[in-house]
Enzyme design. Structure first.
Site, PDB file in Angstrom:
ATOM      1  N   ALA A   9      58.600  16.132  49.330  1.00 37.57           N
ATOM      2  CA  ALA A   9      57.211  15.924  49.728  1.00 37.57           C
ATOM      3  C   ALA A   9      56.460  15.045  48.739  1.00 37.57           C
ATOM      4  CB  ALA A   9      56.506  17.278  49.848  1.00 37.57           C
ATOM      5  N   LYS A  10      56.975  14.932  47.527  1.00 34.64           N
ATOM      6  CA  LYS A  10      56.289  14.175  46.481  1.00 34.64           C
ATOM      7  C   LYS A  10      56.375  12.667  46.681  1.00 34.64           C
ATOM      8  CE  LYS A  10      55.147  17.903  44.170  1.00 34.64           C
ATOM      9  NZ  LYS A  10      53.755  18.335  44.013  1.00 34.64           N
ATOM     10  N   ASP A  11      57.243  12.213  47.593  1.00 37.15           N
ATOM     11  CA  ASP A  11      57.255  10.783  47.912  1.00 37.15           C
ATOM     12  C   ASP A  11      55.869  10.332  48.371  1.00 37.15           C
ATOM     13  OD1 ASP A  11      59.952  10.996  47.471  1.00 37.15           O
ATOM     14  OD2 ASP A  11      60.541  10.692  49.562  1.00 37.15           O
TER      15      ASP A  11
END
Length: 471
Positions: free
Chosen positions: A40-42
């Site tokens: 999700a950190k993309d």
């Protein structure tokens, strides 16, 4: 087939998949690990860098700097690679080997710092990263914990995706809380678009302060909020907008690990520790929701980042997260009833020599060779110390000798007189293996771990007694 101009266009857009659950409510997992960088950190990596470019904080030849548990670092590194920036990332020594290798594969320079440091210490990853950004020409600190672009990324992308994918039928959003960006951004969007009908539930390691825990260490990476006891002020990230979250569900490490391992074996979904925490909470939410409820749980990253930990039976067994083979003699079988029912005495580096002596003399008749573990973190009598905290040991004989020859005084801090740490065995490990390892160690006493916590002290003689008699 779809064709894209760059890896940046492959960020987000992750699918939902139905999860089998005991409750009547439908549970869908948002598989964030299918984003191009694997988490999700993309989303926030791209949003934070592009916002910094717009604000003039990051320009050609610049360096992206951040303290990370791994996933945000990957998101930043892949975006920086596409845009031509240098990346320097600071991680703690508790981050999985796979994550460090992944960061370096993207071309990032990785600096590893000790995990057990108060926030104000210059070697704390966040403090050290801030120093690097300040002293590096063209350096820019991403500062995910307080960067408004973090929750904004999820407000603009994750929330709308969930609403569209469920055709507006989502009733509950479950997400882990780390920086707080995912649950705050996606949660705020879903509340706004649904007229506050969507409930937003945080999932958190049981000892994390978000869930009301005491802030002691836990074994789930990229989730929760740990507080070192020497930290002067507990500062919560501004990326976490508490007004968005309706409630927080605490999840024990063992429950999270059991959940993620079961998910891989029953549904073919390989996810990480924070995903296990979130899914365990989602099962609880679904059990209490009605048949018309649609629960969406965010699974942030892939289990491939944790193969050496959560999916490694030896790692799990050594920390006492697996119960082992009950048909054979286990370390658990050598633990006395007294050890099971009475709290394990635990000294800290703040303990004085005099206090340690009193505890050791009281312990001398308890069959543990008057040896006690010690570590840097203070503890109360109702809290078992975690494995990472056990950084040394003390013996009655050594302290009495030091007092006698004048090399120690009763008021001295115990930190000045520590011996090497005791060996530690998981509760379910084979007793025979433990006997062999303990035979070559300085002390004939070891610590028994269960669910990552110190459960008892055990002696080599007790271990041998638990072995079956050979004829």
């Amino acid at each position: 087939m779809d064709v894209y101009e760059s890896a940046l266009d492959l960020i987000g857009g992750t699918p939902l998949v139905r999860i089998r659950s005991a409750g009547a409510a439908a549970v869908y997992a948002k598989l964030e690990y299918l984003s191009v960088g694997g988490s999700a950190k993309d989303r926030i990596g791209r949003r934070m860098i592009e916002q910094a470019e717009k604000d003039g904080l990051l320009g050609p030849g610049g360096t992206v700097v951040e303290a990370t548990s791994g996933n945000t670092g990957v998101g930043l590194a892949l975006v920086a690679a596409e845009k031509g920036y240098r990346t320097v990332l600071v991680v703690s020594d508790r981050v999985s080997r796979e994550k460090v290798d992944t960061l370096r594969a993207f071309g990032a320079e990785v600096v590893v710092k000790p995990s057990n440091r108060p926030r104000e210490h210059p070697d704390h990853p966040m403090r050290f990263a801030a120093h690097l950004a300040e002293t590096t020409p063209g350096g820019w600190l991403a500062n995910q914990y307080d960067n408004p672009a973090n929750p904004e990324a999820h407000y603009l992308t994750t929330g709308p995706e969930i609403w569209r994918q469920t055709h507006g039928r989502v009733t509950h959003l479950v997400s882990c809380i780390g920086t707080g960006g995912t649950i705050s951004g996606a949660g705020r969007y879903l509340k706004e678009v649904s007229g506050s009908a969507v409930q937003v539930i945080g999932a958190d390691p049981a000892s994390s302060v978000y869930a009301g825990g005491d802030g002691r260490p836990y074994f789930i990476e990229a989730a929760g909020h740990f507080v070192h006891p020497d930290t002067a002020q507990d500062v919560w990230p501004t990326s976490y907008q508490r007004d968005v979250v309706d409630r927080v569900v605490p999840v024990a490490d063992r429950q999270a690990l059991d959940t993620l391992r079961q998910l891989a074996r029953t549904q073919g979904l390989l996810v990480g520790g924070s995903s296990g925490t979130a899914l365990a909470a989602a099962h609880q939410v679904a059990a209490g929701a009605g048949a018309d409820a649609v629960v969406v749980v965010v699974l942030p990253d892939s289990g491939r980042q944790y193969l050496s930990k959560y999916f490694n039976d030896a790692w799990m067994l050594g920390l006492g997260f697996l119960d082992g083979d009950a048909s054979g003699a286990r370390v658990a079988d050598a633990v006395t009833e007294d050890s099971r029912t009475s709290p394990l005495p635990y000294l800290t580096t703040r303990t004085t020599v005099g206090e340690a002596l009193a505890a050791l003399r009281a312990r001398a008749g308890a069959g543990a060779d008057a040896v006690l573990p010690a570590g840097p973190c203070p503890t109360s009598s109702d809290r078992r110390p975690m494995a990472p905290e056990l950084t040394g040991s003390v013996t009655l004989a050594a302290l009495e000798s030091a007092l006698h020859d004048g090399t120690a005084a009763p008021s001295d801090p115990l930190a000045d007189h520590l011996e090497p740490p005791l060996l530690a065995f998981g509760y379910g490990e084979p007793a025979e293996d433990a006997v062999g390892r303990l035979a070559g160690h300085t002390h004939s006493t070891a610590v028994v771990l269960r669910d990552g916590c110190a459960e008892a002290l055990i002696t080599s003689s007790a271990l041998r007694a638990a072995l079956p008699t050979r004829h």
